[in-house]
Design a protein around this motif. Structure first.
Motif, PDB file in Angstrom:
ATOM      1  N   MET A   1       0.840  -1.179   0.000  1.00  0.00           N
ATOM      2  CA  MET A   1       0.000   0.000   0.000  1.00  0.00           C
ATOM      3  C   MET A   1       0.886   1.244   0.000  1.00  0.00           C
ATOM      4  SD  MET A   1      -3.181   0.987   2.493  1.00  0.00           S
ATOM      5  CE  MET A   1      -2.291   1.107   4.010  1.00  0.00           C
ATOM      6  N   ARG A   2       0.455   2.246  -0.756  1.00  0.00           N
ATOM      7  CA  ARG A   2       1.221   3.479  -0.840  1.00  0.00           C
ATOM      8  C   ARG A   2       1.180   4.240   0.481  1.00  0.00           C
ATOM      9  NH1 ARG A   2      -0.737   6.331  -6.363  1.00  0.00           N
ATOM     10  NH2 ARG A   2      -2.778   5.417  -6.220  1.00  0.00           N
ATOM     11  N   LYS A   3       2.196   5.089   0.671  1.00  0.00           N
ATOM     12  CA  LYS A   3       2.224   5.933   1.862  1.00  0.00           C
ATOM     13  C   LYS A   3       1.260   7.100   1.726  1.00  0.00           C
ATOM     14  CE  LYS A   3       6.775   4.819   3.481  1.00  0.00           C
ATOM     15  NZ  LYS A   3       7.971   5.309   4.093  1.00  0.00           N
ATOM     16  N   HIS A   4       1.138   7.654   0.522  1.00  0.00           N
ATOM     17  CA  HIS A   4       0.200   8.750   0.295  1.00  0.00           C
ATOM     18  C   HIS A   4      -0.097   8.873  -1.191  1.00  0.00           C
ATOM     19  CE1 HIS A   4       3.964  10.841  -0.635  1.00  0.00           C
ATOM     20  NE2 HIS A   4       3.241  11.693  -1.308  1.00  0.00           N
ATOM     21  N   HIS A   5      -1.121   9.613  -1.471  1.00  0.00           N
ATOM     22  CA  HIS A   5      -1.530   9.886  -2.847  1.00  0.00           C
ATOM     23  C   HIS A   5      -1.424  11.401  -3.006  1.00  0.00           C
ATOM     24  CE1 HIS A   5      -4.124  10.311  -6.337  1.00  0.00           C
ATOM     25  NE2 HIS A   5      -4.013   9.011  -6.534  1.00  0.00           N
ATOM     26  N   ALA A   6      -0.522  11.861  -3.849  1.00  0.00           N
ATOM     27  CA  ALA A   6      -0.210  13.296  -3.957  1.00  0.00           C
ATOM     28  C   ALA A   6      -1.445  14.141  -4.277  1.00  0.00           C
ATOM     29  CB  ALA A   6       0.870  13.517  -5.002  1.00  0.00           C
ATOM     30  N   LYS A   7      -2.276  13.691  -5.197  1.00  0.00           N
ATOM     31  CA  LYS A   7      -3.472  14.453  -5.558  1.00  0.00           C
ATOM     32  C   LYS A   7      -4.417  14.561  -4.354  1.00  0.00           C
ATOM     33  CE  LYS A   7      -7.302  14.463  -8.854  1.00  0.00           C
ATOM     34  NZ  LYS A   7      -7.993  13.663  -9.873  1.00  0.00           N
ATOM     35  N   ASN A   8      -4.585  13.462  -3.638  1.00  0.00           N
ATOM     36  CA  ASN A   8      -5.440  13.483  -2.443  1.00  0.00           C
ATOM     37  C   ASN A   8      -4.891  14.435  -1.389  1.00  0.00           C
ATOM     38  OD1 ASN A   8      -7.037  11.595  -3.688  1.00  0.00           O
ATOM     39  ND2 ASN A   8      -6.569   9.936  -2.269  1.00  0.00           N
ATOM     40  N   GLU A   9      -3.585  14.461  -1.233  1.00  0.00           N
ATOM     41  CA  GLU A   9      -2.976  15.354  -0.234  1.00  0.00           C
ATOM     42  C   GLU A   9      -3.253  16.817  -0.574  1.00  0.00           C
ATOM     43  OE1 GLU A   9      -1.601  14.438   2.699  1.00  0.00           O
ATOM     44  OE2 GLU A   9      -2.256  12.439   2.072  1.00  0.00           O
ATOM     45  N   ARG A  10      -3.175  17.161  -1.851  1.00  0.00           N
ATOM     46  CA  ARG A  10      -3.487  18.540  -2.262  1.00  0.00           C
ATOM     47  C   ARG A  10      -4.953  18.876  -1.993  1.00  0.00           C
ATOM     48  NH1 ARG A  10       0.061  16.980  -6.314  1.00  0.00           N
ATOM     49  NH2 ARG A  10      -1.593  16.416  -7.755  1.00  0.00           N
ATOM     50  N   ILE A  11      -5.831  17.932  -2.261  1.00  0.00           N
ATOM     51  CA  ILE A  11      -7.257  18.148  -2.015  1.00  0.00           C
ATOM     52  C   ILE A  11      -7.522  18.324  -0.528  1.00  0.00           C
ATOM     53  CG2 ILE A  11      -9.522  17.026  -2.098  1.00  0.00           C
ATOM     54  CD1 ILE A  11      -8.580  15.758  -4.783  1.00  0.00           C
ATOM     55  N   LYS A  12      -6.904  17.494   0.301  1.00  0.00           N
ATOM     56  CA  LYS A  12      -7.107  17.607   1.757  1.00  0.00           C
ATOM     57  C   LYS A  12      -6.573  18.933   2.282  1.00  0.00           C
ATOM     58  CE  LYS A  12      -5.290  13.579   2.762  1.00  0.00           C
ATOM     59  NZ  LYS A  12      -4.820  12.387   3.490  1.00  0.00           N
ATOM     60  N   ARG A  13      -5.466  19.400   1.736  1.00  0.00           N
ATOM     61  CA  ARG A  13      -4.913  20.707   2.148  1.00  0.00           C
ATOM     62  C   ARG A  13      -5.881  21.827   1.786  1.00  0.00           C
ATOM     63  NH1 ARG A  13      -0.234  21.121  -0.844  1.00  0.00           N
ATOM     64  NH2 ARG A  13       0.371  19.233   0.229  1.00  0.00           N
ATOM     65  N   LYS A  14      -6.456  21.749   0.593  1.00  0.00           N
ATOM     66  CA  LYS A  14      -7.431  22.754   0.154  1.00  0.00           C
ATOM     67  C   LYS A  14      -8.687  22.703   1.039  1.00  0.00           C
ATOM     68  CE  LYS A  14      -9.809  24.187  -4.077  1.00  0.00           C
ATOM     69  NZ  LYS A  14     -10.075  23.862  -5.480  1.00  0.00           N
ATOM     70  N   TYR A  15      -9.115  21.509   1.415  1.00  0.00           N
ATOM     71  CA  TYR A  15     -10.280  21.347   2.288  1.00  0.00           C
ATOM     72  C   TYR A  15     -10.004  21.927   3.674  1.00  0.00           C
ATOM     73  CZ  TYR A  15     -14.320  19.104   4.507  1.00  0.00           C
ATOM     74  OH  TYR A  15     -15.496  18.863   5.190  1.00  0.00           O
TER      75      TYR A  15
END
Length: 100
Positions: A1-15
């Motif tokens: 399993m990946r440590k993180h998903h870069a696109k998801n991290e950007r979305i969570k930061r925006k949220y």
């Protein structure tokens, strides 16, 4: 399993910024919401939020109902389950309104 998903991290930061600025949420409330989102994301194997499917949400709910709290070993309280599901729902409703 990946440590993180870069696109998801950007979305969570925006949220997070939206919760702070537009919704005037406290840091504690923001942290709780992001923890719920992180738990959902972990339950999907860090899949892209854009690939959301209702079965992922149903599986997440089943996980909350069936798996014990890792800290206490006891089942999650119904209020905790509701809060996590509500936070995740609010996030996806917000995400659906975002461009692109």
């Amino acid at each position: 399993m990946r440590k993180h998903h870069a696109k998801n991290e950007r979305i969570k930061r925006k949220y997070r910024l939206w919760l702070q600025d537009a919704r005037q949420r406290s840091e504690h409330s923001i942290d709780q919401a992001l923890a719920a989102i992180a738990a959902f994301e972990a339950s999907t194997g860090k899949r892209d939020f854009a690939a959301f499917h209702i079965e992922q949400a149903r599986a997440f709910k089943r996980t909350l109902l069936e798996k014990p709290n890792l800290d206490t070993g006891k089942p999650y309280a119904k209020a905790t389950i509701k809060a996590r599901l509500d936070a995740t729902k609010a996030f996806f409703l917000w995400l659906a309104d975002q461009p692109g």
